[in-house]
Structure formats: C-alpha cells, structure tokens
Design an enzyme around this catalytic site. Structure first.
Site, PDB file in Angstrom:
ATOM      1  N   CYS A 117       5.842  63.851   1.382  1.00  0.00           N
ATOM      2  CA  CYS A 117       5.160  63.602   2.660  1.00  0.00           C
ATOM      3  C   CYS A 117       4.996  62.096   2.793  1.00  0.00           C
ATOM      4  O   CYS A 117       5.265  61.341   1.854  1.00  0.00           O
ATOM      5  CB  CYS A 117       3.813  64.318   2.743  1.00  0.00           C
ATOM      6  SG  CYS A 117       2.572  63.691   1.593  1.00  0.00           S
TER       7      CYS A 117
ATOM      8  N   GLN B 134     -16.974  93.063  16.637  1.00  0.00           N
ATOM      9  CA  GLN B 134     -17.039  92.290  17.875  1.00  0.00           C
ATOM     10  C   GLN B 134     -17.253  93.161  19.111  1.00  0.00           C
ATOM     11  O   GLN B 134     -16.979  92.730  20.231  1.00  0.00           O
ATOM     12  CB  GLN B 134     -15.756  91.447  18.016  1.00  0.00           C
ATOM     13  CG  GLN B 134     -15.638  90.402  16.919  1.00  0.00           C
ATOM     14  CD  GLN B 134     -14.323  89.650  16.942  1.00  0.00           C
ATOM     15  OE1 GLN B 134     -13.558  89.731  17.907  1.00  0.00           O
ATOM     16  NE2 GLN B 134     -14.044  88.920  15.877  1.00  0.00           N
TER      17      GLN B 134
ATOM     18  N   LEU C 116     -17.571  77.606  13.711  1.00  0.00           N
ATOM     19  CA  LEU C 116     -17.303  78.397  12.510  1.00  0.00           C
ATOM     20  C   LEU C 116     -15.797  78.616  12.414  1.00  0.00           C
ATOM     21  O   LEU C 116     -15.201  79.268  13.271  1.00  0.00           O
ATOM     22  CB  LEU C 116     -18.041  79.732  12.562  1.00  0.00           C
ATOM     23  CG  LEU C 116     -19.536  79.711  12.179  1.00  0.00           C
ATOM     24  CD1 LEU C 116     -20.355  78.848  13.130  1.00  0.00           C
ATOM     25  CD2 LEU C 116     -20.096  81.131  12.135  1.00  0.00           C
ATOM     26  N   MET C 117     -15.187  78.057  11.369  1.00  0.00           N
ATOM     27  CA  MET C 117     -13.730  78.025  11.251  1.00  0.00           C
ATOM     28  C   MET C 117     -13.240  78.928  10.133  1.00  0.00           C
ATOM     29  O   MET C 117     -13.668  78.787   8.987  1.00  0.00           O
ATOM     30  CB  MET C 117     -13.267  76.593  10.950  1.00  0.00           C
ATOM     31  CG  MET C 117     -13.351  75.650  12.129  1.00  0.00           C
ATOM     32  SD  MET C 117     -12.021  75.927  13.316  1.00  0.00           S
ATOM     33  CE  MET C 117     -10.626  75.289  12.404  1.00  0.00           C
TER      34      MET C 117
ATOM     35  N   LYS D 156     -21.220  88.759   8.986  1.00  0.00           N
ATOM     36  CA  LYS D 156     -21.296  87.842  10.125  1.00  0.00           C
ATOM     37  C   LYS D 156     -22.724  87.327  10.318  1.00  0.00           C
ATOM     38  O   LYS D 156     -22.935  86.158  10.662  1.00  0.00           O
ATOM     39  CB  LYS D 156     -20.807  88.549  11.400  1.00  0.00           C
ATOM     40  CG  LYS D 156     -19.317  88.879  11.397  1.00  0.00           C
ATOM     41  CD  LYS D 156     -18.473  87.625  11.498  1.00  0.00           C
ATOM     42  CE  LYS D 156     -16.989  87.940  11.536  1.00  0.00           C
ATOM     43  NZ  LYS D 156     -16.572  88.630  12.769  1.00  0.00           N
TER      44      LYS D 156
ATOM     45  N   GLY E  18     -14.997  82.196  17.319  1.00  0.00           N
ATOM     46  CA  GLY E  18     -13.770  82.588  18.012  1.00  0.00           C
ATOM     47  C   GLY E  18     -13.715  84.058  18.353  1.00  0.00           C
ATOM     48  O   GLY E  18     -12.632  84.596  18.592  1.00  0.00           O
TER      49      GLY E  18
END
EC number: 2.8.1.4
Length: 484
Positions: free
Chosen positions: A457, A298, A185-186, A267, A289
């Site tokens: 770029c 958390q 999960l990012m 969450k 994370g």
C-alpha cells in the site's frame, strides 16, 4: 482554476446572522480540506456564494479539488469559470466565443445568464444578444430554449464576468460544524455506513461508536470503513472513533437471557453503553442504521422497547428505506465493498426471536444480566481521533518488510481500486495481483498457499496491519513490500 461555490438553498432562507454563520463555516471547511492539495488555496465569500481559486495547474490536483468539493456537505453545486472584467455586450460575446466556439457548430443551443448588481441591461438582454451573435458567428444549428444540445452559461456580478466551463453537483446539506454532533453506532455493514453518510450529508458531525463482538478482524474492518467515510465526506472536522469491547457482554446475554429476547436485550445494552459514551463526549443524539422490520429486533414494538433504554434522541435515517435502496446508495458512496466483506454478528445470536417483545418480560430478562460486565466494558472503551485510527492500530506491529521483490513472489496491491486505477503498480519481472484491503481477509485463503505474498500500500500502514492479522491466522507466507 477558479470555482464559484453555490451554497445549499436552505441556507439562503435563514436569517442574516445564521446565514453568515453557515457560509463562514463552509468557507472554513473548504480551506481545511483543500489545504492538503494546495497550501495557498484562496477562498473568498459573498452573500450566497464562495469563490475558490488555485494557481496550480497539475490535472490530478485540480481533479482532487473538484472531487473533494463534490463530497463536502453544504454545497449545492459549483461552477468552474473563467473570470474577466465586464465590458460591453460585444465583449461578452467575444469572451463566450473563446470558450464555446469549438463546441457550437451544428448544435442547438441556449444562453443562460445570471446577473447581480446595477447595469443598464437585463439578464434577458444579455441572453438574446449573445445568443444571436454566437448563432451567426459560430455555425450553430439554431437556438433551442427547452431542450438544447448545449447551454452557454455565464454570470455577471457588478463589473465582473464569469464564463462557465462546467458545473459540478455537490452533496447539499449544511456545513459540518454549524450544527450539532451525533454518535453513530457502527457495525460496518450496509445500513450503519449509509446512515452515517446520510447524517453527515445533512450537516451533522458524526463520531463513530463500535461494539466489538468479533475480535480484531472485525474491529479493523469497521475502523477502515469509518476512516473512509470520514476522509471522503467529513474530513473538515476532527471526530472520534470509539471501540467498546462487547464480547463479555454478549457472553453474559447468551448465558443469562432467554434466546428469543437476546436481540432486543443486546440492542438495549448497546444503547445504554452508547449513551454513556455520548455523555462523556457531551453529545445528545445517537444514530443507528435500523430500518422498520428489516430484522426481528427492528419491528416498531421492539424499536420502542430498545429506545426506552436511553433518554437520548435516537435518529434512524434509514427507518423507511428499502434494503435494495440502501445497498444501491452504499455502492454510490463507496462503502458497499467494505460492507460485503464485513462480518455481521448482531443478527445471528437469536433463534425464533420475538417480533413483539413485552416490556415486563424484557426487564425480567435484564435482571438476570450482571450490569457490572457492562460497566467494565465501558471502562475498557478506547477513544481515538479518527484521523489517527489506522496509525494507532499499526503501532507496535512488528512485521518483516522487504524492499525488493524476487522472482516467484507475488505482490498483492491492497490499495483502494481508485488508487490502483490512478497509479498502477509496476515492478518488472514480478507478478502483481490486485486485492483491495477490505476483501483481503475473506479472500486470502483462496490464494495458492505455496507462494509467498508481499502486501503493498502507499504508506505501508494498511499492509502491516493486514499482514499482522494474516500471520496471526496462521498464514506464514506473508510479508510487507516497501520499495526503496
């Protein structure tokens, strides 16, 4: 250039079939990653080592090979060597002298030899004989076994002698593709990027799942950092980037859920959605994370409640890691600059959040939530192969491109700082400023809005994407620079 790759020590204690499987996979990964640099790269294997050989001599290519091997899971370290047929011990001295004669004068040194095969001498015999001769012939100050200024290294295998030029550290871990797959999960911040790296470093394939709470800019930023992590540490395998539109889910939570429980409920919704994506991909493990008590959602009681929303195993590589250690590791692996310019939305939706939420209260709050909205978000989820994620984003983006820069215009080099340093852009008579792509959106508004900026770029993909975003934000002074 010839390299001897030493595999991760934990591989060597596996049973013979497992050991062969892992080393075979590592060899396959090396070929896949290095083929971009040398189509004729040769990778061979023995029981506990792999040999990599290229005939190319371009220093940039050779450095690229070393850098890619140092970022490949499964490798403990690798040696750059010169190979010779094994002669007598005087011949071994001569070969070592070829490589170390200029380095030894005035130095305290030692000799280290690793040997495999049947010979009429031991490794210690080689070390004593070669050390004695080199001391007399090369002007060394003396021999020091504990803390030498220089170590003369060699390996002898059967009738082959390898004189070691240099030793490079690897990542360790198991080869990607030999173990199971995970879904990470990012959010694009420090924690999720380091967690993804830790999982990949251990040898687990990491697919990326992003819950879009912040629109196009956030999605682009997370795609960029996910692509960076994959390209640097995991490009031997093809993985997916999954983007789930979560704005409406967040909106439903804001309307229906008590403020103090929003973080935990959000969450839990993410884990439910990630579990559905994982089922689709036949993946049994989720990765986050989170670290203990870093934020209110958390705490241990809240993490337990969050995990109860899924029957998948949830891994948290950073669970007992201090924040500063996470930031330091992000800096080391190259994701810190991405994270510093990444918007973080999950932590700003609750006021006075509960640190010890109760299951019955959370379940009550979730009953107010219309689960059809979550289902709709999953139906609109986009799955893209990570190697095509940036190209797919730039498709159908129509931006004015120029092949020549005019006096008064400013070229913004938005490449990664490493590329800017390796190949500086030079255009006579035109001002060039460096502003890495990951900082462009947050820092562009501080530039002089009376001047016109040309984004540059290597391939034009990132510059088109960011030009499109800046134009949509109301910055009309942006073009793309594509020199002919």
């Amino acid at each position: 250039m010839k390299l001897i790759v030493k595999v991760f020590p934990e591989i060597t204690i596996k049973s013979p079939p497992v050991r062969k499987k892992f080393i075979r996979q590592l060899g396959k990964n090396i070929r896949t990653v290095l083929r971009e640099l040398d189509a004729d790269i040769v990778v061979g294997g023995v029981w506990d080592n792999l040999e990599v050989e290229t005939r190319l001599t371009d220093p940039k290519v050779l450095q690229g090979i070393r850098e890619r091997l140092s970022c490949m899971p499964g490798i403990a370290n690798f040696l750059q060597v010169a190979e010779y047929p094994l002669g007598d011990l005087d011949d071994v001295v001569a070969k070592c002298e070829l490589h170390y004669a200029d380095l030894l004068p005035g130095k305290m040194f030692s000799v280290r030899c690793k040997r495999a095969g049947r010979h009429d001498f031991s490794s210690m015999d080689v070390e004593k004989y070669v050390g004695s001769k080199l001391r007399m012939q090369c002007g060394a100050a003396g021999i020091e076994l504990k803390k030498p200024d220089l170590v003369v290294r060699m390996e002898i295998r059967d009738q082959r002698l390898f004189v070691v030029h240099d030793q490079h550290q690897g990542m360790g871990g198991y080869p990607l593709g030999a173990l199971e797959q995970t879904l990470v999960l990012m959010s694009g911040g420090f924690d999720s990027t380091v967690a993804a790296y830790q999982i990949m470093r251990r040898g687990l394939m990491a697919h990326f799942c992003f819950f879009n709470l912040g629109g196009r800019a956030h999605e682009l930023g997370v795609m960029e950092v996910a692509h960076f992590i994959w390209k640097k540490y995991g490009s031997s395998q093809r993985v997916l980037f999954v983007s789930v539109p979560f704005e409406e889910v967040l909106g439903e939570i804001l309307q229906k859920v008590d403020n103090s429980h929003m973080g935990v409920v959000l969450k839990r919704m993410m884990l439910r959605a990630a579990s559905a994506v994982a089922d689709r991909l036949e993946i049994d493990v989720l990765v986050t994370g989170e670290a203990i008590s870093q934020v209110a959602s958390q705490t241990l009681p809240n993490l337990s409640l969050i995990d109860a929303a899924t029957d998948k195993l949830v891994l948290r590589p950073l669970v007992a890691t201090h924040k500063q250690d996470i930031v330091d590791l992000a800096t080391e692996i190259g994701t810190a600059d991405f994270a510093r310019h990444m918007p973080e939305y999950c932590g700003v939706i609750s006021v006075n959040p509960k640190t010890n939420a109760k299951r019955n209260r959370v379940e009550y709050e979730e009953k107010q939530f219309d689960m059809a909205i979550l289902e709709q978000a999953l139906e609109r989820a986009k799955l893209v192969s990570i190697d095509r994620v940036i190209d797919d984003l730039s498709r159908n983006v129509d931006i004015e491109e120029v092949s020549q820069a005019l006096a008064g215009q400013v070229i913004l080099d938005i490449r990664h700082p490493d590329a800017q340093e390796d190949q500086p852009l030079q255009v006579p008579g035109v001002e060039i400023q460096t502003l890495p792509f990951y900082a462009l959106n947050s820092r562009f508004k501080a530039l002089d809005d009376t001047r016109q900026y040309l984004l540059y770029c290597d391939k034009g993909v990132m510059s088109r994407l960011h030009a499109h975003h800046l134009l949509s934000e109301g910055h009309a002074n942006v073009r793309v620079y594509r020199p002919s």
